[in-house]
Design an enzyme around this catalytic site. Structure first.
Site, PDB file in Angstrom:
ATOM      1  CG  PHE A  20     -13.330  -0.228   2.593  1.00  0.00           C
ATOM      2  CD1 PHE A  20     -12.099  -0.626   3.098  1.00  0.00           C
ATOM      3  CD2 PHE A  20     -13.703  -0.668   1.347  1.00  0.00           C
ATOM      4  CE1 PHE A  20     -11.247  -1.445   2.359  1.00  0.00           C
ATOM      5  CE2 PHE A  20     -12.863  -1.490   0.589  1.00  0.00           C
ATOM      6  CZ  PHE A  20     -11.630  -1.871   1.112  1.00  0.00           C
ATOM      7  CB  VAL A  21     -10.320   5.020   2.184  1.00  0.00           C
ATOM      8  CG1 VAL A  21     -11.235   6.107   2.698  1.00  0.00           C
ATOM      9  CG2 VAL A  21      -9.381   4.550   3.275  1.00  0.00           C
ATOM     10  NE  ARG A  64      -2.287  -3.306  -3.708  1.00  0.00           N
ATOM     11  CZ  ARG A  64      -2.369  -3.506  -2.397  1.00  0.00           C
ATOM     12  NH1 ARG A  64      -2.276  -2.485  -1.569  1.00  0.00           N
ATOM     13  NH2 ARG A  64      -2.532  -4.713  -1.913  1.00  0.00           N
ATOM     14  CG  ASP A  91      -5.897  -3.893  -1.274  1.00  0.00           C
ATOM     15  OD1 ASP A  91      -5.588  -3.376  -0.184  1.00  0.00           O
ATOM     16  OD2 ASP A  91      -6.220  -5.087  -1.388  1.00  0.00           O
ATOM     17  CG  ASP A 108      -8.518   0.522  10.237  1.00  0.00           C
ATOM     18  OD1 ASP A 108      -9.120   1.011  11.201  1.00  0.00           O
ATOM     19  OD2 ASP A 108      -9.098  -0.140   9.356  1.00  0.00           O
ATOM     20  CE  LYS A 127     -10.609   3.549   8.092  1.00  0.00           C
ATOM     21  NZ  LYS A 127     -11.165   2.213   7.696  1.00  0.00           N
ATOM     22  CD  GLU A 180       1.360   0.889   6.960  1.00  0.00           C
ATOM     23  OE1 GLU A 180       1.007   1.004   5.778  1.00  0.00           O
ATOM     24  OE2 GLU A 180       1.125  -0.125   7.625  1.00  0.00           O
ATOM     25  CG  ASP A 181      -1.471   1.992   2.778  1.00  0.00           C
ATOM     26  OD1 ASP A 181      -1.109   1.578   3.898  1.00  0.00           O
ATOM     27  OD2 ASP A 181      -2.073   1.277   1.960  1.00  0.00           O
ATOM     28  N   GLY A 201       0.778  -1.243   0.000  1.00  0.00           N
ATOM     29  CA  GLY A 201       0.000   0.000   0.000  1.00  0.00           C
ATOM     30  C   GLY A 201       0.804   1.285   0.000  1.00  0.00           C
TER      31      GLY A 201
HETATM   32  C1  PRP Z   1      -3.051  -2.352   5.251  1.00  0.00           C
HETATM   33  C2  PRP Z   1      -2.255  -1.076   5.339  1.00  0.00           C
HETATM   34  C3  PRP Z   1      -1.582  -1.184   6.662  1.00  0.00           C
HETATM   35  C4  PRP Z   1      -2.575  -1.968   7.497  1.00  0.00           C
HETATM   36  C5  PRP Z   1      -3.308  -1.018   8.368  1.00  0.00           C
HETATM   37  O1  PRP Z   1      -2.184  -3.360   4.781  1.00  0.00           O
HETATM   38  O2  PRP Z   1      -1.320  -0.935   4.306  1.00  0.00           O
HETATM   39  O3  PRP Z   1      -0.355  -1.874   6.593  1.00  0.00           O
HETATM   40  O4  PRP Z   1      -3.455  -2.603   6.584  1.00  0.00           O
HETATM   41  O5  PRP Z   1      -4.239  -1.662   9.139  1.00  0.00           O
HETATM   42  P1  PRP Z   1      -4.173  -1.853  10.717  1.00  0.00           P
HETATM   43  O6  PRP Z   1      -3.801  -0.545  11.327  1.00  0.00           O
HETATM   44  O7  PRP Z   1      -5.603  -2.249  11.038  1.00  0.00           O
HETATM   45  O8  PRP Z   1      -3.206  -2.940  11.033  1.00  0.00           O
HETATM   46  P2  PRP Z   1      -2.654  -4.724   4.116  1.00  0.00           P
HETATM   47  O9  PRP Z   1      -2.473  -5.826   5.111  1.00  0.00           O
HETATM   48  O10 PRP Z   1      -4.019  -4.561   3.519  1.00  0.00           O
HETATM   49  O11 PRP Z   1      -1.562  -4.923   2.986  1.00  0.00           O
HETATM   50  P3  PRP Z   1      -1.274  -4.029   1.674  1.00  0.00           P
HETATM   51  O12 PRP Z   1      -0.407  -2.873   2.103  1.00  0.00           O
HETATM   52  O13 PRP Z   1      -0.578  -4.966   0.762  1.00  0.00           O
HETATM   53  O14 PRP Z   1      -2.606  -3.564   1.128  1.00  0.00           O
END
Ligand code: PRP
Length: 188
Positions: free
Chosen positions: A157-158, A170, A164, A108, A136, A104-105, A49
């Site tokens: 949900f963004v 993405r 993604d 949450d 968030k 990070e993106d 991400g």
């Molecule tokens: C997403 C995002 C963070 C994490 C945040 O990753 O990039 O790493 O979830 O969520 P949290 O604070 O609830 O832990 P994901 O596991 O979807 O992998 P990606 O980056 O490949 O999309």
């Protein structure tokens, strides 16, 4: 033209560019005031991400840095966290005494970063800070302090700009709220 799964565009490319530049300048200045081993910050991007945001940030970050990546997954394709982060790609350098900035993106629940931060300190990092494009806070399941964030969002949900749905979207050049009503019968 916006994607069919987009309910509302939250941040356009232009808004993200402006905010990212601001953050890069602020963070570059911050590290000028710190004692940093080898005067080099290790930026660790959490794939996948982070890619668009990290690329944008790097173009504007002026402090000496190295770039590394980890793959840590907690979402299993859907819209909810599984709550169990897993390292699928690890670092292959020593981070002993290093100053680290995680990129990070989105933060949450905070579970991913809680896990990664503890892991990096366990590996001997001197200082670990967090930069995220989106924060968030309502989603938190663990306490997680984010040093720098681009935008604070509500519990929606963004998608887009790295974020993604089922590994797609993405590539949208903006951050948007997903039209979740459409997901039930959605066919790619
Ligand atoms: C997403 C995002 C963070 C994490 C945040 O990753 O990039 O790493 O979830 O969520 P949290 O604070 O609830 O832990 P994901 O596991 O979807 O992998 P990606 O980056 O490949 O999309």
């Amino acid at each position: 033209m916006k994607h069919e799964l987009v309910k509302e565009i939250l941040y356009t490319k232009e808004q993200i560019d402006v905010r990212t530049k601001e953050l890069a300048e602020e963070i570059s200045k911050f590290y000028e005031t710190q004692e940093v081993k080898d005067n080099t910050v290790i930026l660790i991007g959490l794939l996948k991400g982070c890619v668009p945001f990290m690329a944008n940030f790097l173009n504007n970050f002026t402090y000496e840095c190295q770039t590394e990546y980890m793959v840590v997954s907690s979402y299993l394709g859907g819209t909810k966290t599984s709550g169990e982060p897993k390292i699928n790609l690890d670092l292959n350098l020593s981070i002993k005494d290093k100053t680290i900035l995680i990129v990070e993106d989105i933060v949450d629940s905070g579970l991913t970063l809680d896990y990664v931060k503890k892991y990096l300190y366990f590996k001997g990092a001197r200082d670990v800070k967090i930069l995220t494009m989106l924060d968030k806070p309502e989603g938190r399941k663990v306490e997680m302090n984010v040093e720098w964030s681009g935008f604070t969002i509500q519990n929606q949900f963004v998608i887009g700009y790295g974020l993604d749905y089922e590994e797609r979207l993405r590539n949208l050049p903006y951050v948007a709220i997903c039209d979740t009503d459409k997901l039930k019968d959605w066919k790619w």
